[in-house]
Scaffold this motif. Structure first.
Motif, PDB file in Angstrom:
ATOM      1  N   TYR A  33       0.982  -1.207  -0.014  1.00 60.47           N
ATOM      2  CA  TYR A  33      -0.097   0.178   0.056  1.00 60.47           C
ATOM      3  C   TYR A  33       0.878   1.399   0.098  1.00 60.47           C
ATOM      4  O   TYR A  33       2.111   1.340   0.434  1.00 60.47           O
ATOM      5  N   TYR A  35       0.208   5.111   1.334  1.00 59.33           N
ATOM      6  CA  TYR A  35      -0.502   6.265   1.962  1.00 59.33           C
ATOM      7  C   TYR A  35       0.000   7.568   2.063  1.00 59.33           C
ATOM      8  O   TYR A  35       1.251   7.708   1.822  1.00 59.33           O
ATOM      9  N   LYS A  36      -0.762   8.566   2.276  1.00 65.00           N
ATOM     10  CA  LYS A  36      -0.396  10.104   2.024  1.00 65.00           C
ATOM     11  C   LYS A  36      -0.710  10.619   3.563  1.00 65.00           C
ATOM     12  O   LYS A  36      -1.849  10.523   3.991  1.00 65.00           O
ATOM     13  N   GLN A  37       0.117  11.399   4.191  1.00 63.97           N
ATOM     14  CA  GLN A  37      -0.262  11.948   5.392  1.00 63.97           C
ATOM     15  C   GLN A  37       0.290  13.423   5.442  1.00 63.97           C
ATOM     16  O   GLN A  37       1.295  13.637   5.079  1.00 63.97           O
ATOM     17  N   LEU A  43      -3.623   9.271   8.247  1.00 70.73           N
ATOM     18  CA  LEU A  43      -3.135   8.571   6.908  1.00 70.73           C
ATOM     19  C   LEU A  43      -4.449   8.395   5.891  1.00 70.73           C
ATOM     20  O   LEU A  43      -5.398   7.817   6.239  1.00 70.73           O
ATOM     21  N   GLN A  44      -3.981   8.584   4.673  1.00 68.41           N
ATOM     22  CA  GLN A  44      -5.009   8.518   3.543  1.00 68.41           C
ATOM     23  C   GLN A  44      -4.524   7.512   2.711  1.00 68.41           C
ATOM     24  O   GLN A  44      -3.445   7.662   2.141  1.00 68.41           O
ATOM     25  N   LEU A  45      -5.461   6.626   2.436  1.00 69.25           N
ATOM     26  CA  LEU A  45      -4.939   5.485   1.133  1.00 69.25           C
ATOM     27  C   LEU A  45      -4.801   6.083  -0.124  1.00 69.25           C
ATOM     28  O   LEU A  45      -5.668   6.633  -0.467  1.00 69.25           O
ATOM     29  N   TYR A  48      -3.231   0.645  -3.795  1.00 66.74           N
ATOM     30  CA  TYR A  48      -2.316  -0.491  -3.456  1.00 66.74           C
ATOM     31  C   TYR A  48      -2.153  -1.324  -4.519  1.00 66.74           C
ATOM     32  O   TYR A  48      -2.799  -0.881  -5.640  1.00 66.74           O
ATOM     33  N   TYR A  87       4.765  10.507   2.585  1.00 68.48           N
ATOM     34  CA  TYR A  87       4.135   9.192   2.117  1.00 68.48           C
ATOM     35  C   TYR A  87       4.821   7.659   2.682  1.00 68.48           C
ATOM     36  O   TYR A  87       6.030   7.803   2.869  1.00 68.48           O
TER      37      TYR A  87
ATOM     38  N   GLU B 103      -7.462  -2.648   2.977  1.00 68.75           N
ATOM     39  CA  GLU B 103      -6.608  -1.486   3.361  1.00 68.75           C
ATOM     40  C   GLU B 103      -7.135  -1.093   4.555  1.00 68.75           C
ATOM     41  O   GLU B 103      -8.425  -1.361   4.841  1.00 68.75           O
TER      42      GLU B 103
END
Lengths: 109, 115
Positions: A33, A35-37, A43-45, A48, A87, B103
């Protein structure tokens, strides 16, 4: 043990492509995966990839997976100032999700 | 509107006090997680729960406790035994891992500061 490694910082100019790299250790991971923070947030997916895939594209995002080298990358095309964030890559191992240390992306105007 | 909520957003604690951080989800997820994030570091797993009335220690469980009495709720207590509790705490949930992508979804976080 499980370990996911990322470089800590990346700086790019607005409009250029960004490539964020990650290496992982568990070859049995089925999903990986990104993710962005953003500052002060959860955290935002982003996307993936399933382990039997080599590449996945989703609008400006391209994920490449080299399972032999256990290397994962995230390419952001036409990087914008709004892409500035941390990220994280992550792998799933049974019920546990192992996160990298995060790469701080800074986009210069 | 499905999601995960955490409260409060900011929390201040005096040394020697226990505090409880709230985490609620309406995604109907079976699994829930607590992570701790320190500046410049990744996420470290504190506790996780796969099902109601069951939970397991993560990598840094010492000084923390949890409960899982309801599927949608997974509160975290930071006890006075936790020597350095100042950090950003993130709650997450996911479906039970099966053949899907499964997820994790994250809450907005609680920033705990010990005075």
């Amino acid at each position: 043990g499980e370990d996911v490694e990322q470089s800590l910082f990346l700086s790019v100019r607005e409009g250029d492509s960004s490539v964020i790299n990650c290496t992982y250790t568990d070859s049995s991971s089925t999903y990986l995966y990104w993710y962005k923070q953003e500052p002060g947030a959860g955290l935002q997916l982003l996307t993936y990839i399933f382990s039997n895939m080599d590449m996945k594209q989703d609008q400006r995002l391209t994920v490449l997976l080299n399972k032999k080298d256990k290397h994962l990358s995230l390419r952001i095309a036409d990087t914008q100032t709004g892409d500035s964030a941390i990220y994280f890559c992550a792998e799933r191992w049974a019920y546990k999700y192992i996160f990298g240390t995060g790469t701080r992306l800074k986009v210069l105007a | 509107d499905g999601g995960i909520t955490q409260s409060p957003k900011y929390l201040f604690r005096k040394e020697g006090q226990n505090v409880t951080l709230s985490c609620e989800q309406n995604l109907n997820h079976d699994a829930m997680y607590w992570y701790r994030q320190d500046p410049g570091q990744g996420l470290r797993l504190i506790y996780y729960s796969q099902i109601v009335n069951d939970f397991q220690k993560g990598d840094i469980a010492e000084g923390y406790s949890v409960s899982r009495e309801k599927k949608e709720s997974f509160p975290l207590t930071v006890t006075s035994a936790q020597k350095n509790p100042t950090a950003f705490y993130l709650c997450a949930s996911s479906p039970i891992p099966d053949r899907g992508s499964n997820e994790q979804f994250f809450g907005p976080g609680t920033r705990l500061t010990v005075l």
